[in-house]
Scaffold this motif. Sequence first.
Motif, PDB file in Angstrom:
ATOM      1  N   LEU A 106       0.822  -1.201   0.000  1.00 36.42           N
ATOM      2  CA  LEU A 106       0.000   0.000   0.000  1.00 36.42           C
ATOM      3  C   LEU A 106       0.863   1.262   0.000  1.00 36.42           C
ATOM      4  CD1 LEU A 106      -2.820   1.270   0.153  1.00 36.42           C
ATOM      5  CD2 LEU A 106      -2.682   1.118   2.637  1.00 36.42           C
ATOM      6  N   GLN A 107       1.953   1.212   0.748  1.00 41.74           N
ATOM      7  CA  GLN A 107       2.810   2.391   0.858  1.00 41.74           C
ATOM      8  C   GLN A 107       3.388   2.776  -0.505  1.00 41.74           C
ATOM      9  OE1 GLN A 107       5.696   2.166   3.973  1.00 41.74           O
ATOM     10  NE2 GLN A 107       6.592   4.156   3.517  1.00 41.74           N
TER      11      GLN A 107
ATOM     12  N   ASP B 123      -3.156  -8.899   1.293  1.00 41.99           N
ATOM     13  CA  ASP B 123      -2.585  -7.593   1.581  1.00 41.99           C
ATOM     14  C   ASP B 123      -3.574  -6.493   1.194  1.00 41.99           C
ATOM     15  OD1 ASP B 123      -0.777  -5.809   2.534  1.00 41.99           O
ATOM     16  OD2 ASP B 123       0.895  -6.518   1.310  1.00 41.99           O
ATOM     17  N   VAL B 124      -3.308  -5.317   1.704  1.00 41.50           N
ATOM     18  CA  VAL B 124      -4.165  -4.161   1.426  1.00 41.50           C
ATOM     19  C   VAL B 124      -3.663  -3.465   0.178  1.00 41.50           C
ATOM     20  CG1 VAL B 124      -5.086  -1.999   2.328  1.00 41.50           C
ATOM     21  CG2 VAL B 124      -4.583  -3.898   3.890  1.00 41.50           C
ATOM     22  N   ASP B 125      -4.565  -3.193  -0.745  1.00 43.91           N
ATOM     23  CA  ASP B 125      -4.210  -2.516  -1.991  1.00 43.91           C
ATOM     24  C   ASP B 125      -4.970  -1.189  -2.079  1.00 43.91           C
ATOM     25  OD1 ASP B 125      -3.054  -2.030  -4.426  1.00 43.91           O
ATOM     26  OD2 ASP B 125      -3.740  -3.884  -5.369  1.00 43.91           O
ATOM     27  N   ARG B 126      -4.618  -0.428  -3.063  1.00 46.24           N
ATOM     28  CA  ARG B 126      -5.251   0.878  -3.274  1.00 46.24           C
ATOM     29  C   ARG B 126      -6.091   0.826  -4.543  1.00 46.24           C
ATOM     30  NH1 ARG B 126      -3.633   5.461  -6.406  1.00 46.24           N
ATOM     31  NH2 ARG B 126      -4.276   7.471  -5.496  1.00 46.24           N
ATOM     32  N   LYS B 127      -7.373   1.134  -4.411  1.00 46.79           N
ATOM     33  CA  LYS B 127      -8.247   1.200  -5.576  1.00 46.79           C
ATOM     34  C   LYS B 127      -8.167   2.585  -6.207  1.00 46.79           C
ATOM     35  CE  LYS B 127     -13.031   0.440  -7.029  1.00 46.79           C
ATOM     36  NZ  LYS B 127     -14.403   0.059  -6.566  1.00 46.79           N
ATOM     37  N   ASN B 128      -8.309   3.607  -5.363  1.00 45.62           N
ATOM     38  CA  ASN B 128      -8.122   4.997  -5.792  1.00 45.62           C
ATOM     39  C   ASN B 128      -7.798   5.824  -4.555  1.00 45.62           C
ATOM     40  OD1 ASN B 128     -10.711   5.785  -4.571  1.00 45.62           O
ATOM     41  ND2 ASN B 128     -11.644   4.774  -6.338  1.00 45.62           N
TER      42      ASN B 128
END
Length: 621
Positions: free
Chosen positions: A140-141, A212-217
């Motif tokens: 995510l970072q 894991d945590v991802d970024r959609k927007n």
Amino acid sequence: MRFSVVAFLTVLFVLFLQFEKIELLESFAQRFNDINFQLTQKKINPDVVVVAIDEKSVNHFGRWPWDRAVLAEGIVKLQDADVLALDMVFSEPTPSDEKFSEVLGSLDNSICGFFLRTNATQELGEAQLDILQNSSLDLLQTKMKEGNKFLKADYAELNVEPILDSCTLQGAFSTLSSSDKLYRFYPTAFYLHNSLYPSLGLQSLRLKFNRDVDRKNANTLLLNQLSIPINEHGFTRLNFYKKNEYKTISFLDLYNGDVKSSELKEKIVLFGVTEMGIGDVVPTPIGNLYGVYIHYTFLSNFLNNELIFEAQWLNLVFTATIMLLVLLYILYMKKVFSRVVAYVLSYAVLFITAKALFINYSIYIDTFYPLLALILSAFIQEFILFYIHEKDARFIKKAFSSYLSRELLNKLANSEKSLELGGEKKELSILFSDIRNFTTISEEMNDPQKLIHLLNRYFTPMTQAVMDNKGMLDKYIGDAVMAFFNAPVDVENHAEAACRCALDMREKLARLNEELEGDGIAPIHIGVGINTGEAVVGNMGATKRFNYTIIGDSVNLASRLESKTKEFGVDIIISSYTYEFVKDLFICKDLGYTAIKGKKDEVKIYQLVSDKNDIITAKVE
């Protein structure tokens, strides 16, 4: 045009307030919308449970903190849970740390909490940071270089190193309140020493789903293909449950084996403190809750897919829409009461729509700023409308004060009628009166000033008769009086009003003649003609100067009937059209048919004698 400009400026102002989130208004808006949680009937997710150091446990084991060996004996029974999240920190070493660490190390589902600080007297050690780094959100970072600005902390209070090292992962349990000191949002992650670390709740979900945590927007995170809406600081709005929905298992029951490990299988277990005086209590929109329930709420929201999505564009649309409606009501609804009802109904529809979206789809739409927009917009535009109306009313009163009674004048001033050029067809009763042999009178008087004085003495009671009977004095034509009834404001039974006006003129003239006789002046005799029919009434003339009057064949007929009074030797003649309206109210004498100049057919006429209710009636000759 002026209303459109005012509406546009007001829209900009309220949208600015809504966008900038000025603290005082925003706090009030948040409280105003807290009713959301009273309207829902959501059930908390059964796959999340709290094991608590509660009153019963403290009464049994004694004052907190306990020997960590006791905690180890209870926690070992949670090996079948999907996740064990510790909402507490063990920052001071004790003799039982080794046993406690062994138990935690034997589990592969433990998340140790740590507390973030803005200042501290002790720096974190390299070994501690190395262990902590294993729990960071590296994926995510790398995707959050732009967009969201997660909050940063320079210091943290961690578990002692043996316990820290024995935990599967670490998660921050720090939370922050809103500007009004209530906890409404849950942090997803924080920066610490330039690394991004998840909150206790988010780390629990990572471990449960092994994803894991991802970024959609910029405004949405993704975990296990489910969205987590976040604001610019990485906080998500919590969707609180009713207080009785939050379930707690006593640590003592777990310790004693009253709770079977199978009952906790595949669940996220939050381990926290709920005993009064030792547990952290935080204020929320539904009242005070122990801090562990904040994590509980977030986890249940995610698992139930009940995280709140803030539709900022819908917020702005709702605010702009309510203000547009106010403008339309101002422009097209004439009555204040109707507009007020429309304001209330419009906001009620908006409010119900917003709450329905929240209850059914967890979409958060602010209902405070649309209300503020409604109040401001309606107040400002109603004030302008009132000012314009008062200005027009003063103009109307000035323009008509010499022609209408005070009662009708006030009614006209409070109506929506305009004094612009234009007319309308309307049924009216028209009255003409004229002095008999006025030319002879003026020649005999031979003094213009005395003649004008006589006319003024005559016109005063005649005009008063018109006004007393709700008529409109159109004009004086030499010695003649022209009046009409049922315009510019409606007069019920206008034909009757015109006839009563004529009889009133007769009585007032009799009293005037008594005064004139005392002054040595010959008596005045008049003729009155009345007709009822359709005429064009309105403001006629030029754009700079116009007159409110009437035209039409029915007007001409009334004038001709006044002339016929000489021919028939009576003082009041009414047409058959008027007679049909008043025949049950007045004594009338049939005068037959007579030719009228300008009309092919003869017209039937009647002499108006008196009111049927009069005790003494005039003698019919």
